[in-house]
Design an enzyme around this catalytic site. Structure first.
Site, PDB file in Angstrom:
ATOM      1  N   CYS A   1     -39.015 -50.289 -21.354  1.00  0.00           N
ATOM      2  CA  CYS A   1     -40.184 -49.459 -21.656  1.00  0.00           C
ATOM      3  C   CYS A   1     -40.884 -50.074 -22.868  1.00  0.00           C
ATOM      4  O   CYS A   1     -40.311 -50.120 -23.955  1.00  0.00           O
ATOM      5  CB  CYS A   1     -39.735 -48.030 -21.965  1.00  0.00           C
ATOM      6  SG  CYS A   1     -41.068 -46.957 -22.511  1.00  0.00           S
TER       7      CYS A   1
ATOM      8  N   CYS B   1     -48.350 -46.577 -20.679  1.00  0.00           N
ATOM      9  CA  CYS B   1     -47.174 -47.284 -20.167  1.00  0.00           C
ATOM     10  C   CYS B   1     -47.298 -48.734 -20.603  1.00  0.00           C
ATOM     11  O   CYS B   1     -48.208 -49.444 -20.173  1.00  0.00           O
ATOM     12  CB  CYS B   1     -47.113 -47.189 -18.636  1.00  0.00           C
ATOM     13  SG  CYS B   1     -45.716 -48.112 -17.935  1.00  0.00           S
TER      14      CYS B   1
END
Length: 264
Positions: A76, A199
């Site tokens: 991530c 993101c």
């Protein structure tokens, strides 16, 4: 005696995370149900994901990342930036770091609340119709869309994420549109099972898609605006290979507290 869990909340461009200092290994990293409960926005603290900061030999720390559904996740990028800020705030690092994540070692630097995070090299991609498929630490589907501001990202992203083409694990789904001097990106994230405000690995995949689509070569810097703010992706591109990949954006402390495990 109930167990109280100290936690810290950080956000990177609106992508929010629970961070736990687990250098003493007191948090059971196999307890996925507990992670899921902590990430629940109604019954827990609420977050897009949870990270453990752990000891790692030959590195400043290890990042262990969980999606909001409780499962250990792939890399991530926004989380990576937030855990760098967390490590700085804990006094583990000052302005630069080498840390370990699920997809290998990462380098990063921090200046105020701006973190520049080194991402993995990408040497391959494929196409699904007009969309590009890349793995930037997590697998991403990237498609150009007109009128993105009004597009139903949740429904359209969900359809693609769960289509049989991407197997049981599915894929993160990104839609991008050109604007001014950069691009606007919206993402449906697997594991969160919703659109998120940002993101990082998705923004990285989107920038690479732009370079592939327009046959760009050399040193490239692409601004990517997400719902939660502004990200910048830079890399060197030669043919299909992306090296010296960096994701730059904000990482901010929000609040700290402790939660009683028995109350979840």
């Amino acid at each position: 005696m109930h167990k109280k869990i100290p936690f810290y909340k950080y956000q990177g461009a609106g992508n929010d995370f629970i961070l736990i200092d687990n250098r003493n290994a007191s948090f059971d990293r196999k307890n996925e149900q507990l992670v899921k409960k902590l990430c629940d926005r109604r019954f827990g603290i609420g977050a897009d994901g949870l990270m453990l900061l752990q000891q790692a030999e030959n590195y400043d720390f290890e990042m262990v990342y969980y999606n909001a559904d409780g499962a250990e996740g792939t890399m991530c990028g926004n989380g990576g930036r937030c855990i760098v800020a967390f490590a700085r705030d804990l006094g583990i690092i000052s302005s630069t770091t080498d840390f370990l994540a699920v997809d290998g070692p990462h380098q990063a630097s921090i200046d105020g609340n701006q973190v520049t995070l080194g991402m993995i090299e990408v040497h391959d991609f494929r196409k699904d119709g007009e969309a590009y498929i890349l793995n930037t630490g997590s697998p991403h589907y990237v498609q150009f869309i007109k009128g993105l501001a009004d597009y139903d990202v949740f429904q359209e992203g969900k359809k693609i994420r769960y289509s049989g083409a991407y197997g049981d694990k599915g894929i993160n789904v990104n839609f991008i549109e050109k604007e001014n001097n950069g691009y606007f990106l919206r993402t449906y994230e697997r594991g969160v099972e919703d659109e998120t405000f940002a993101c990082g690995t998705g923004a990285t995949a989107a920038a690479m898609t732009v370079a592939l689509h327009h046959n760009m070569e050399g040193d490239i810097n692409i601004p990517i605006r997400v719902l939660g703010g502004q990200l910048y992706i830079s890399f060197h591109k030669k043919d299909k290979a992306f090296t010296d990949v960096f994701l730059k954006g904000p990482a901010k402390f929000v609040f700290a507290g402790e939660i009683d495990e028995a109350n979840l």
